[in-house]
Design a protein around this motif. Structure first.
Motif, PDB file in Angstrom:
ATOM      1  N   PRO A  27      49.153  96.311  31.298  1.00 31.08           N
ATOM      2  CA  PRO A  27      49.862  95.693  30.166  1.00 31.08           C
ATOM      3  C   PRO A  27      51.337  95.440  30.456  1.00 31.08           C
ATOM      4  N   ALA A  28      51.965  96.266  31.306  1.00 28.47           N
ATOM      5  CA  ALA A  28      53.384  96.084  31.623  1.00 28.47           C
ATOM      6  C   ALA A  28      53.636  94.735  32.288  1.00 28.47           C
ATOM      7  N   LEU A  29      52.715  94.321  33.165  1.00 27.06           N
ATOM      8  CA  LEU A  29      52.854  93.035  33.844  1.00 27.06           C
ATOM      9  C   LEU A  29      52.784  91.886  32.840  1.00 27.06           C
ATOM     10  N   ILE A  33      55.766  89.076  31.728  1.00 28.65           N
ATOM     11  CA  ILE A  33      55.588  87.624  31.686  1.00 28.65           C
ATOM     12  C   ILE A  33      55.938  87.089  30.301  1.00 28.65           C
ATOM     13  N   ALA A  34      55.525  87.807  29.272  1.00 31.38           N
ATOM     14  CA  ALA A  34      55.762  87.363  27.901  1.00 31.38           C
ATOM     15  C   ALA A  34      57.245  87.283  27.565  1.00 31.38           C
ATOM     16  N   SER A  40      63.132  79.744  23.886  1.00 34.84           N
ATOM     17  CA  SER A  40      61.789  79.863  23.301  1.00 34.84           C
ATOM     18  C   SER A  40      60.693  79.259  24.168  1.00 34.84           C
ATOM     19  N   VAL A  41      61.003  78.913  25.414  1.00 36.80           N
ATOM     20  CA  VAL A  41      60.012  78.367  26.332  1.00 36.80           C
ATOM     21  C   VAL A  41      59.755  79.395  27.428  1.00 36.80           C
ATOM     22  N   ASN A  42      58.490  79.789  27.579  1.00 42.13           N
ATOM     23  CA  ASN A  42      58.146  80.766  28.597  1.00 42.13           C
ATOM     24  C   ASN A  42      58.208  80.122  29.981  1.00 42.13           C
ATOM     25  N   LEU A 301      53.839  84.037  22.574  1.00 47.14           N
ATOM     26  CA  LEU A 301      52.654  84.217  23.408  1.00 47.14           C
ATOM     27  C   LEU A 301      51.561  85.030  22.718  1.00 47.14           C
ATOM     28  N   ASN A 302      51.965  85.951  21.847  1.00 44.13           N
ATOM     29  CA  ASN A 302      50.988  86.827  21.204  1.00 44.13           C
ATOM     30  C   ASN A 302      50.570  86.341  19.813  1.00 44.13           C
ATOM     31  N   SER A 303      50.911  85.122  19.472  1.00 43.11           N
ATOM     32  CA  SER A 303      50.672  84.612  18.130  1.00 43.11           C
ATOM     33  C   SER A 303      49.231  84.170  17.924  1.00 43.11           C
ATOM     34  N   GLY A 304      48.846  84.073  16.659  1.00 48.95           N
ATOM     35  CA  GLY A 304      47.532  83.539  16.328  1.00 48.95           C
ATOM     36  C   GLY A 304      47.410  82.073  16.688  1.00 48.95           C
ATOM     37  N   ALA A 305      48.531  81.332  16.612  1.00 54.33           N
ATOM     38  CA  ALA A 305      48.509  79.916  16.991  1.00 54.33           C
ATOM     39  C   ALA A 305      48.169  79.761  18.467  1.00 54.33           C
TER      40      ALA A 305
END
Length: 335
Positions: A27-29, A33-34, A40-42, A301-305
């Protein structure tokens, strides 16, 4: 087709499984990345999106736009379905299912996120994978390129306003700056880079050879993106697989419904099958690279969208392969 393209469904499935495993084991990796974002752009996803989009943009020939007068019906169907019907029907289906049919199964705040993701999918017609679908249906490559070229030009100007309008209608606050930035980064700039590359290469033979060399990176970018997205959403997928099924319902209805509409219109207007099949498949398929990128930029990144757009990736390939098979079986009817 290459091995990657021929077994794309398998690679996508393995990427999804691998992403879930990586998200659970490291999960740390995934968190690192997140958090790699600017405005606001990954950054990681941005590089992968470019890897997917740029090879296709090199194939876009602006001079082909003049050929529109030779077969206007196919292009007209594509534009009407993609920009006047599809975004609004997807928004309507999202509201119907997540605010009415599934209202008792999903929290209201999650429902709004899923609707937003569906809107982003519906407003982004396919520009990359459609070349694969066109090839599988023996489509007219030049006309497919023309349709993609026109769609790209329209998308630069129409995607942001349509998405902003529909998201506003569904009471979701839209950061216009981020939305426009995503369109510039993932459509306008790759298109400009593709045209510049064509000019530098010069001849058609050199352009084709260059595309052949860089094309595998498009599939690599897609697979890596799926791994990352499913790594981020892995726990949700494991904890709530029913959510994935619920999101898939309106996407499936939209996909088969839009194909039926466009394909029937092409048949009624006596459009040749080599144009009709890619025409219907462009409207059915989604530019999920852009939809995923904008969902991540707007909602995280973790959003429902973002999850909804990822489900779009999950549904996309098997649905499109089934429609390719149907188009091939019905080719004789267009003769």
């Amino acid at each position: 087709m290459s091995v990657f393209e021929r077994y794309l469904s398998l690679w996508i499935a393995l990427a999804m499984i691998g992403g879930v495993i990586i998200g659970s084991a490291v999960p740390a990796l995934v968190d690192a990345i997140a958090t790699a974002e600017v405005a606001s752009v990954n950054l990681v996803v941005a590089v992968l999106i470019w890897a997917m989009v740029y090879p296709m943009m090199v194939g876009v020939d602006p001079s082909s736009l003049k050929d529109v007068v030779k077969q206007p019906k196919g292009l007209a169907i594509t534009l009407i379905v993609n920009w006047l019907i599809k975004p609004f029907s997807m928004a309507a289906l999202g509201v119907l299912f997540f605010e009415v049919a599934f209202a008792d199964l999903i929290a209201p705040e999650d429902a709004q996120q899923y609707i937003a993701g569906l809107i982003l999918l519906g407003a982004a017609p396919c520009t990359a994978m459609v070349f694969v679908w066109s090839q599988l249906t023996r489509g007219d490559e030049s006309y497919t390129l023309l349709q993609v070229s026109v769609n790209d030009v329209v998308m630069v100007f129409a995607f942001a306003p349509i998405v902003a309008f529909l998201l506003g209608v569904t009471d979701i606050v839209v950061p216009w700056e981020t939305l426009v930035l995503s369109v510039v980064l993932f459509v306008a700039l790759p298109l400009a880079a593709g045209i510049w590359t064509r000019v530098r290469l010069g001849s058609d033979a050199r352009i084709h050879a260059f595309q052949t060399r860089i094309k595998p990176w498009s599939i690599v970018g897609l697979i890596a993106t799926v791994v990352i997205l499913f790594g981020l959403q892995g726990q949700v997928i494991l904890d709530r697989p029913q959510v994935i099924a619920l999101i898939a319902v309106p996407i499936l209805i939209q996909s088969y419904g839009i194909f039926a509409l466009a394909y029937a219109a092409a048949f009624a207007l006596r459009v040749p099958h080599r144009i009709a099949a890619p025409c219907a498949l462009i409207g059915t398929s989604n530019f999920f690279e852009l939809a995923v990128a904008v969902a991540i930029s707007l909602f995280g990144l973790n959003s429902g969208a973002a999850l909804a757009t990822v489900v779009g990736v999950l549904v996309e390939v098997p649905v499109m392969l089934s429609l390719v098979a149907f188009a091939n079986r019905t080719r004789a009817r267009f003769a």
